[in-house]
Design an enzyme around this catalytic site. Structure first.
Site, PDB file in Angstrom:
ATOM      1  N   LYS A  14      68.585   6.074  69.632  1.00 26.03           N
ATOM      2  CA  LYS A  14      68.856   5.844  68.508  1.00 26.03           C
ATOM      3  C   LYS A  14      68.697   4.448  68.006  1.00 26.03           C
ATOM      4  O   LYS A  14      68.076   3.843  67.077  1.00 26.03           O
ATOM      5  CB  LYS A  14      70.005   6.554  67.773  1.00 26.03           C
ATOM      6  CG  LYS A  14      70.201   7.892  67.749  1.00 26.03           C
ATOM      7  CD  LYS A  14      71.325   8.533  67.356  1.00 26.03           C
ATOM      8  CE  LYS A  14      72.627   8.291  68.023  1.00 26.03           C
ATOM      9  NZ  LYS A  14      72.937   8.819  69.304  1.00 26.03           N
ATOM     10  N   ARG A  89      78.022  12.611  62.195  1.00 22.99           N
ATOM     11  CA  ARG A  89      77.986  13.622  63.382  1.00 22.99           C
ATOM     12  C   ARG A  89      78.893  14.874  63.270  1.00 22.99           C
ATOM     13  O   ARG A  89      78.962  15.586  64.403  1.00 22.99           O
ATOM     14  CB  ARG A  89      78.734  12.463  64.208  1.00 22.99           C
ATOM     15  CG  ARG A  89      78.210  11.921  65.404  1.00 22.99           C
ATOM     16  CD  ARG A  89      79.156  10.823  66.149  1.00 22.99           C
ATOM     17  NE  ARG A  89      78.739  10.378  67.424  1.00 22.99           N
ATOM     18  CZ  ARG A  89      78.163   9.307  67.558  1.00 22.99           C
ATOM     19  NH1 ARG A  89      77.768   8.539  66.685  1.00 22.99           N
ATOM     20  NH2 ARG A  89      77.689   8.972  68.989  1.00 22.99           N
ATOM     21  N   ARG A 128      72.753   2.657  81.806  1.00 17.45           N
ATOM     22  CA  ARG A 128      73.027   1.672  80.882  1.00 17.45           C
ATOM     23  C   ARG A 128      74.427   1.036  81.137  1.00 17.45           C
ATOM     24  O   ARG A 128      74.983  -0.132  80.838  1.00 17.45           O
ATOM     25  CB  ARG A 128      73.024   2.278  79.316  1.00 17.45           C
ATOM     26  CG  ARG A 128      73.461   1.459  78.310  1.00 17.45           C
ATOM     27  CD  ARG A 128      73.379   1.934  76.925  1.00 17.45           C
ATOM     28  NE  ARG A 128      74.279   2.870  76.432  1.00 17.45           N
ATOM     29  CZ  ARG A 128      74.352   3.462  75.251  1.00 17.45           C
ATOM     30  NH1 ARG A 128      73.313   3.524  74.507  1.00 17.45           N
ATOM     31  NH2 ARG A 128      75.499   4.271  75.009  1.00 17.45           N
ATOM     32  N   ARG A 134      80.072  -1.394  78.062  1.00 17.82           N
ATOM     33  CA  ARG A 134      80.766  -0.250  77.169  1.00 17.82           C
ATOM     34  C   ARG A 134      81.830   0.673  78.103  1.00 17.82           C
ATOM     35  O   ARG A 134      81.229   1.464  79.148  1.00 17.82           O
ATOM     36  CB  ARG A 134      79.705   0.414  76.456  1.00 17.82           C
ATOM     37  CG  ARG A 134      79.231   0.033  75.124  1.00 17.82           C
ATOM     38  CD  ARG A 134      78.193   0.879  74.586  1.00 17.82           C
ATOM     39  NE  ARG A 134      78.798   1.982  74.236  1.00 17.82           N
ATOM     40  CZ  ARG A 134      77.993   2.892  73.386  1.00 17.82           C
ATOM     41  NH1 ARG A 134      76.886   2.442  72.937  1.00 17.82           N
ATOM     42  NH2 ARG A 134      78.639   4.006  73.273  1.00 17.82           N
ATOM     43  N   ARG A 145      81.200  12.969  76.195  1.00 15.90           N
ATOM     44  CA  ARG A 145      80.538  12.859  74.879  1.00 15.90           C
ATOM     45  C   ARG A 145      79.248  13.816  74.637  1.00 15.90           C
ATOM     46  O   ARG A 145      79.169  14.287  73.630  1.00 15.90           O
ATOM     47  CB  ARG A 145      79.923  11.509  74.940  1.00 15.90           C
ATOM     48  CG  ARG A 145      80.958  10.376  74.768  1.00 15.90           C
ATOM     49  CD  ARG A 145      80.734   8.991  75.204  1.00 15.90           C
ATOM     50  NE  ARG A 145      79.341   8.548  74.989  1.00 15.90           N
ATOM     51  CZ  ARG A 145      78.488   7.383  75.201  1.00 15.90           C
ATOM     52  NH1 ARG A 145      78.823   7.053  76.548  1.00 15.90           N
ATOM     53  NH2 ARG A 145      77.605   6.970  74.681  1.00 15.90           N
TER      54      ARG A 145
HETATM   55  P1  ATP Z   1      73.285   6.094  71.207  1.00 13.23           P
HETATM   56  O1  ATP Z   1      73.231   5.636  72.860  1.00 13.23           O
HETATM   57  O2  ATP Z   1      72.239   6.984  71.295  1.00 13.23           O
HETATM   58  O3  ATP Z   1      73.252   4.923  70.514  1.00 13.23           O
HETATM   59  P2  ATP Z   1      76.307   6.543  71.333  1.00 13.23           P
HETATM   60  O4  ATP Z   1      76.789   7.917  71.339  1.00 13.23           O
HETATM   61  O5  ATP Z   1      76.093   6.244  72.736  1.00 13.23           O
HETATM   62  O6  ATP Z   1      74.748   7.083  71.043  1.00 13.23           O
HETATM   63  P3  ATP Z   1      77.619   5.219  69.474  1.00 13.23           P
HETATM   64  O7  ATP Z   1      76.638   5.923  68.245  1.00 13.23           O
HETATM   65  O8  ATP Z   1      77.535   3.826  69.449  1.00 13.23           O
HETATM   66  O9  ATP Z   1      77.186   5.816  70.737  1.00 13.23           O
HETATM   67  O10 ATP Z   1      79.158   5.833  69.195  1.00 13.23           O
HETATM   68  C1  ATP Z   1      80.158   5.346  70.137  1.00 13.23           C
HETATM   69  C2  ATP Z   1      81.461   6.378  69.778  1.00 13.23           C
HETATM   70  O11 ATP Z   1      81.783   5.798  68.401  1.00 13.23           O
HETATM   71  C3  ATP Z   1      81.309   7.729  69.796  1.00 13.23           C
HETATM   72  O12 ATP Z   1      81.389   8.668  71.098  1.00 13.23           O
HETATM   73  C4  ATP Z   1      82.531   8.043  68.910  1.00 13.23           C
HETATM   74  O13 ATP Z   1      83.850   7.948  69.690  1.00 13.23           O
HETATM   75  C5  ATP Z   1      82.624   6.911  67.626  1.00 13.23           C
HETATM   76  N1  ATP Z   1      81.549   7.199  66.695  1.00 13.23           N
HETATM   77  C6  ATP Z   1      80.421   6.730  66.334  1.00 13.23           C
HETATM   78  N2  ATP Z   1      79.972   7.098  65.085  1.00 13.23           N
HETATM   79  C7  ATP Z   1      80.977   7.925  64.659  1.00 13.23           C
HETATM   80  C8  ATP Z   1      80.941   9.183  63.863  1.00 13.23           C
HETATM   81  N3  ATP Z   1      79.955   9.324  62.729  1.00 13.23           N
HETATM   82  N4  ATP Z   1      81.898   9.936  63.713  1.00 13.23           N
HETATM   83  C9  ATP Z   1      82.958   9.914  64.455  1.00 13.23           C
HETATM   84  N5  ATP Z   1      82.881   9.038  65.633  1.00 13.23           N
HETATM   85  C10 ATP Z   1      82.114   8.217  65.782  1.00 13.23           C
HETATM   86 MG    MG Z   2      73.853   3.465  69.504  1.00  8.87          MG
END
Ligand code: ATP
Ligand code: MG
Length: 189
Positions: A14, A89, A128, A134, A145
């Site tokens: 994303k 989400r 990553r 992270r 996750r």
């Molecule tokens: P990607 O790698 O595709 O960018 P990702 O799941 O690695 O997605 P982020 O979108 O950066 O990472 O989100 C990291 C964390 O932040 C999530 O695991 C969650 O704890 C929190 N978070 C982010 N967005 C939301 C949301 N809309 N509602 C609740 N928690 C969120």
């Molecule tokens: Mg992201």
């Protein structure tokens, strides 16, 4: 103005694809993950709360997340369009987004779903983790996750399908090709 939801599991690309779309269309990008990581870095109260959830691979409570999203959105000002990355989400978040945009005489233009098999996601995220710094990119948290994604987030695919806004996109292969698939959908919105 286009409001685009970019949707997919953790590691589905994303963020990578959002950056390319920002460059091509001049859209603004709201990544709720980036917003939360910024709060953590700045040591704010919100950051402290968020960290406790993120480190466990869990979602931040909806009510809190919805407030953050509205504040972030209203701070953007006028633009060609907005990409929502990492929000919604959960179904309550999707309902809140719909209502928030309605109140502003707007709506989601389309939901673009990056589809990637779990084995590939795990591999990408572990890789990553070697450079991202992270705390949630470690094998145990990655699995948590993904479970959260399958239980709480993936039902949104059907929710957007019912709204007539879902566009499924093959999210693996060449990054430029994935981007071209997204652009084709966006140009038709
Ligand atoms: P990607 O790698 O595709 O960018 P990702 O799941 O690695 O997605 P982020 O979108 O950066 O990472 O989100 C990291 C964390 O932040 C999530 O695991 C969650 O704890 C929190 N978070 C982010 N967005 C939301 C949301 N809309 N509602 C609740 N928690 C969120
Ligand atoms: Mg992201």
């Amino acid at each position: 103005m286009k409001n685009i939801v970019i949707f997919g599991a953790p590691g589905s690309g994303k963020g990578t694809q959002s950056d390319l779309l920002v460059e091509k269309y001049g859209f603004k990008h709201i990544s709720t993950g980036d917003v939360l990581r910024g709060e953590i870095k700045n040591g704010t109260e919100l950051g402290k709360t968020a960290k406790a959830y993120i480190d466990k691979g869990q979602l931040i409570p909806d009510s809190l997340m919805i407030d953050i999203l509205a504040t972030t959105y209203d701070a953007l000002g006028n633009c060609e369009g907005v990409i929502f990355d990492g929000f919604p989400r959960t179904i309550p978040q999707a309902e809140a987004l719909k209502e928030m945009l309605n109140e502003r005489n707007s709506e989601v233009s389309g939901m673009l779903e990056l589809q990637v098999p779990d084995e590939m996601l795990i591999e990408r995220l572990i890789n990553r983790g070697k450079t991202s710094g992270r705390a949630d990119d470690n094998e145990e948290t990655i699995k948590a996750r993904l479970e959260v994604y399958h239980n709480q987030t993936s039902p949104l695919a059907e929710w957007y399908e019912k709204e007539g806004k879902r566009h499924a996109i093959k999210g693996y292969g060449d990054i430029a090709e994935i981007n071209a698939r997204l652009c084709e959908v966006i140009d038709a919105l």
